[in-house]
Design a protein around this motif. Structure first.
Motif, PDB file in Angstrom:
ATOM      1  N   LEU A 141       0.832  -1.208   0.000  1.00 50.76           N
ATOM      2  CA  LEU A 141       0.000   0.000   0.000  1.00 50.76           C
ATOM      3  C   LEU A 141       0.864   1.254   0.000  1.00 50.76           C
ATOM      4  N   THR A 142       1.927   1.229   0.812  1.00 48.59           N
ATOM      5  CA  THR A 142       2.889   2.334   0.866  1.00 48.59           C
ATOM      6  C   THR A 142       4.247   1.672   1.116  1.00 48.59           C
ATOM      7  N   ASP A 143       5.306   2.470   1.255  1.00 45.41           N
ATOM      8  CA  ASP A 143       6.632   1.897   1.507  1.00 45.41           C
ATOM      9  C   ASP A 143       6.631   1.014   2.745  1.00 45.41           C
ATOM     10  N   ASP A 144       5.811   1.370   3.734  1.00 49.13           N
ATOM     11  CA  ASP A 144       5.877   0.620   4.993  1.00 49.13           C
ATOM     12  C   ASP A 144       4.547  -0.029   5.388  1.00 49.13           C
ATOM     13  N   ALA A 145       3.682  -0.272   4.412  1.00 43.82           N
ATOM     14  CA  ALA A 145       2.403  -0.916   4.765  1.00 43.82           C
ATOM     15  C   ALA A 145       1.948  -1.878   3.671  1.00 43.82           C
ATOM     16  N   VAL A 146       1.363  -2.987   4.094  1.00 53.13           N
ATOM     17  CA  VAL A 146       0.820  -3.952   3.132  1.00 53.13           C
ATOM     18  C   VAL A 146      -0.619  -4.303   3.513  1.00 53.13           C
ATOM     19  N   ALA A 147      -1.378  -4.743   2.503  1.00 53.49           N
ATOM     20  CA  ALA A 147      -2.701  -5.321   2.755  1.00 53.49           C
ATOM     21  C   ALA A 147      -2.559  -6.833   2.633  1.00 53.49           C
ATOM     22  N   VAL A 148      -3.124  -7.545   3.587  1.00 51.70           N
ATOM     23  CA  VAL A 148      -3.028  -9.009   3.610  1.00 51.70           C
ATOM     24  C   VAL A 148      -4.436  -9.573   3.443  1.00 51.70           C
ATOM     25  N   THR A 149      -4.651 -10.319   2.362  1.00 51.46           N
ATOM     26  CA  THR A 149      -5.979 -10.885   2.104  1.00 51.46           C
ATOM     27  C   THR A 149      -5.943 -12.375   2.392  1.00 51.46           C
ATOM     28  N   PHE A 150      -6.944 -12.834   3.145  1.00 48.69           N
ATOM     29  CA  PHE A 150      -6.997 -14.254   3.512  1.00 48.69           C
ATOM     30  C   PHE A 150      -7.902 -15.014   2.557  1.00 48.69           C
ATOM     31  N   GLU A 151      -7.534 -16.280   2.311  1.00 50.48           N
ATOM     32  CA  GLU A 151      -8.432 -17.180   1.575  1.00 50.48           C
ATOM     33  C   GLU A 151      -9.293 -17.871   2.614  1.00 50.48           C
ATOM     34  N   LEU A 152     -10.592 -17.928   2.347  1.00 49.63           N
ATOM     35  CA  LEU A 152     -11.476 -18.555   3.335  1.00 49.63           C
ATOM     36  C   LEU A 152     -12.140 -19.777   2.729  1.00 49.63           C
ATOM     37  N   PRO A 153     -11.887 -20.976   3.268  1.00 52.53           N
ATOM     38  CA  PRO A 153     -12.650 -22.130   2.809  1.00 52.53           C
ATOM     39  C   PRO A 153     -14.128 -21.932   3.139  1.00 52.53           C
ATOM     40  N   ASP A 154     -15.035 -22.510   2.330  1.00 56.28           N
ATOM     41  CA  ASP A 154     -16.480 -22.288   2.525  1.00 56.28           C
ATOM     42  C   ASP A 154     -16.909 -22.543   3.965  1.00 56.28           C
ATOM     43  N   ALA A 155     -16.341 -23.594   4.580  1.00 59.45           N
ATOM     44  CA  ALA A 155     -16.775 -23.982   5.927  1.00 59.45           C
ATOM     45  C   ALA A 155     -16.462 -22.884   6.947  1.00 59.45           C
ATOM     46  N   LEU A 156     -15.445 -22.068   6.675  1.00 57.26           N
ATOM     47  CA  LEU A 156     -15.066 -21.045   7.653  1.00 57.26           C
ATOM     48  C   LEU A 156     -15.685 -19.677   7.356  1.00 57.26           C
ATOM     49  N   ALA A 157     -16.340 -19.553   6.195  1.00 63.77           N
ATOM     50  CA  ALA A 157     -16.890 -18.243   5.827  1.00 63.77           C
ATOM     51  C   ALA A 157     -17.823 -17.685   6.910  1.00 63.77           C
ATOM     52  N   PRO A 158     -18.755 -18.481   7.469  1.00 62.46           N
ATOM     53  CA  PRO A 158     -19.624 -17.895   8.504  1.00 62.46           C
ATOM     54  C   PRO A 158     -18.856 -17.537   9.772  1.00 62.46           C
ATOM     55  N   VAL A 159     -17.826 -18.300  10.097  1.00 61.52           N
ATOM     56  CA  VAL A 159     -17.057 -18.047  11.322  1.00 61.52           C
ATOM     57  C   VAL A 159     -16.308 -16.712  11.214  1.00 61.52           C
ATOM     58  N   PHE A 160     -15.868 -16.376   9.995  1.00 62.46           N
ATOM     59  CA  PHE A 160     -15.052 -15.177   9.806  1.00 62.46           C
ATOM     60  C   PHE A 160     -15.835 -14.021   9.179  1.00 62.46           C
ATOM     61  N   ARG A 161     -17.175 -14.114   9.194  1.00 66.11           N
ATOM     62  CA  ARG A 161     -17.956 -12.976   8.676  1.00 66.11           C
ATOM     63  C   ARG A 161     -17.776 -11.804   9.637  1.00 66.11           C
ATOM     64  N   HIS A 162     -17.342 -10.663   9.129  1.00 67.97           N
ATOM     65  CA  HIS A 162     -17.072  -9.555  10.047  1.00 67.97           C
ATOM     66  C   HIS A 162     -18.149  -8.485   9.985  1.00 67.97           C
ATOM     67  N   ARG A 163     -18.239  -7.724  11.069  1.00 67.27           N
ATOM     68  CA  ARG A 163     -19.050  -6.499  11.052  1.00 67.27           C
ATOM     69  C   ARG A 163     -18.110  -5.313  10.848  1.00 67.27           C
ATOM     70  N   ALA A 164     -18.655  -4.215  10.374  1.00 71.06           N
ATOM     71  CA  ALA A 164     -17.824  -3.034  10.110  1.00 71.06           C
ATOM     72  C   ALA A 164     -17.061  -2.643  11.365  1.00 71.06           C
ATOM     73  N   GLY A 165     -15.740  -2.447  11.227  1.00 69.52           N
ATOM     74  CA  GLY A 165     -14.929  -1.952  12.340  1.00 69.52           C
ATOM     75  C   GLY A 165     -14.341  -3.041  13.225  1.00 69.52           C
ATOM     76  N   GLN A 166     -14.620  -4.302  12.924  1.00 67.98           N
ATOM     77  CA  GLN A 166     -14.084  -5.379  13.782  1.00 67.98           C
ATOM     78  C   GLN A 166     -12.628  -5.692  13.446  1.00 67.98           C
ATOM     79  N   HIS A 167     -11.988  -6.449  14.319  1.00 66.06           N
ATOM     80  CA  HIS A 167     -10.580  -6.793  14.098  1.00 66.06           C
ATOM     81  C   HIS A 167     -10.334  -8.283  14.287  1.00 66.06           C
ATOM     82  N   LEU A 168      -9.155  -8.695  13.785  1.00 72.75           N
ATOM     83  CA  LEU A 168      -8.727 -10.094  13.908  1.00 72.75           C
ATOM     84  C   LEU A 168      -7.495 -10.149  14.803  1.00 72.75           C
ATOM     85  N   THR A 169      -7.354 -11.194  15.570  1.00 75.00           N
ATOM     86  CA  THR A 169      -6.101 -11.430  16.282  1.00 75.00           C
ATOM     87  C   THR A 169      -5.304 -12.443  15.463  1.00 75.00           C
TER      88      THR A 169
END
Ligand SMILES: Cc1cc2nc3c(=O)[nH]c(=O)nc-3n(C[C@H](O)[C@H](O)[C@H](O)COP(=O)(O)OP(=O)(O)OC[C@H]3O[C@@H](n4cnc5c(N)ncnc54)[C@H](O)[C@@H]3O)c2cc1C
Ligand code: FES
Length: 351
Positions: free
Chosen positions: A17-45
């Motif tokens: 994104l910039t010299d010191d930042a990246v965007a990391v996109t995860f692949e989600l298997p179908d079975a995990l899609a509901p588990v990882f459905r996010h609401r606006a503003g949420q975060h991941l550990t």
């Protein structure tokens, strides 16, 4: 899923994104899609496989149309952010807890609101998710985003923000404030600090036209912005912090004073465990973790809110709280990483 609740997710993309930042996109298997459905503003550990280091990263995409993506800014000398920004490759795996957090509106197509967002640096991540989600879901709502950076080259999501503006030209107002670059408007050239915010809310972004504010960025900016907005009469101001100074160490036990111990009964993931916790010793979370490695946490600094629990019986005192809002405190929610028992028995339900 491991015993601490982490899922191994494959990284589909790492985009600079910039010299010191990246965007990391995860692949989600179908079975995990509901588990990882996010609401606006949420975060991941996120945890690096083979390591204990876990850190929190906000999801930066629309909760409706976006993939599961976080963005990481490198902090010089930082353990995880340096590796994530320089060492992570597509195809690598990361260990990830499902989305958590309560920063962000409960979007509703029937709502007609004006949202005020104030970000600096990497603090844009949850606000981009909020802006994109609101614009996707609430056709009658508007968003004004004040985003502070040093130069254009430091602006994370420059293109995404401009695309969002192109898609919603009348409902998104985008104001870049740059401290190290002259812009046409003097008001937008300089540091996004108390004085500039006061001038901005007095002219371009009147507080009485905004229904809800969401702020995210460095501690000083967020604290000043909250004060300015409240002084100007803002109705609802929500804050997300990424980092705060460690609290001062607790005073040592006076010599000769007996050790007072409480019984803490903690319920999480449907199972109850009992531990003895010294009242002026380690926080409740650490005592619980000794018997329940599945207890949720990330920062252990009172910032991320991952370790939240409701006090069902007894009482605790917290060292610091940068994560809980007044309604949560009123409902008996505490940060267990900051909590010390003050009664003989404490019963906690992790959230
Ligand atoms: C709710 C939440 C959401 C977050 N979302 C994002 C996000 O979307 N993108 C992102 O890049 N980061 C985000 N963070 C910050 C992130 O979790 C890490 O703190 C950050 O990446 C630094 O981790 P590290 O392991 O590289 O540094 P560490 O090795 O943990 O720390 C190195 C040094 O820097 C200090 N430090 C740690 N974090 C910060 C900070 N954020 N600012 C200033 N000093 C710091 C530490 O006290 C230490 O002295 C978020 C944090 C929280 C609590
Ligand atoms: S672990 Fe982050 S607030 Fe407790």
């Amino acid at each position: 899923m491991d015993e601490a609740g982490f899922h191994r997710l494959r990284v589909g993309g790492v985009d600079r994104l910039t010299d010191d930042a990246v965007a990391v996109t995860f692949e989600l298997p179908d079975a995990l899609a509901p588990v990882f459905r996010h609401r606006a503003g949420q975060h991941l550990t996120v945890r690096r496989p083979g390591s204990d280091a876990r850190r929190t990263y906000s999801v930066c995409t629309s909760a409706v149309t976006g993939p599961l993506r976080v963005a990481v800014k490198r902090l010089d000398g930082g353990l995880l952010s340096t590796w994530l920004t320089d060492g992570l490759r597509p195809g690598d795996e990361l260990e990830v807890l499902p989305p958590a957090g309560r920063f962000g509106p409960a979007v509703d197509p029937a709502r007609r609101r004006r949202y005020g967002l104030v970000a600096a640096g990497s603090g844009i991540t949850p606000l981009l998710s909020i802006a994109a989600t609101v614009l996707d879901v609430e056709p009658h709502s508007e968003v004004v985003l004040l985003y502070g950076n040093r130069t254009t080259g430091d602006v994370m999501f420059l293109e995404e923000l401009s695309d969002l503006k192109d898609r919603h030209p009348t409902r998104l107002e985008l104001l870049h404030v740059l401290s190290g670059e002259e812009q046409e408007s003097e008001l937008l050239s300089g540091r996004l600090d108390r004085q500039r915010l006061q001038r901005l809310v007095a002219t371009l972004v009147p507080v009485d036209e905004v229904d809800e504010w969401y702020l995210c960025g460095p501690f000083a900016l967020v604290t000043e912005a909250r004060e300015v907005l409240r002084e100007a009469g803002a109705r609802q101001v929500h804050v997300e912090l990424f980092h705060a100074a460690a609290p001062p160490p607790r005073p040592p036990r006076p010599p000769g004073q007996a050790v007072a111990t409480s019984t803490v009964i903690a319920t999480l993931h449907g199972r109850t465990s009992t531990v003895a916790v010294e009242r002026d010793g380690q926080p409740v979370l650490d005592a619980v973790l000794a018997v329940r490695p599945d207890a949720p946490f990330a920062c252990k600094g009172g910032v991320c809110g991952t370790c939240r629990a409701r006090v069902v019986e007894g009482a605790v005192a917290m060292d610091v709280n940068y994560a809980l809002e007044p309604d949560e405190l009123a409902a008996g929610v505490v940060l267990t990483c900051q909590a010390h028992p003050t009664t003989d028995r404490v019963r906690l339900a992790f959230l």
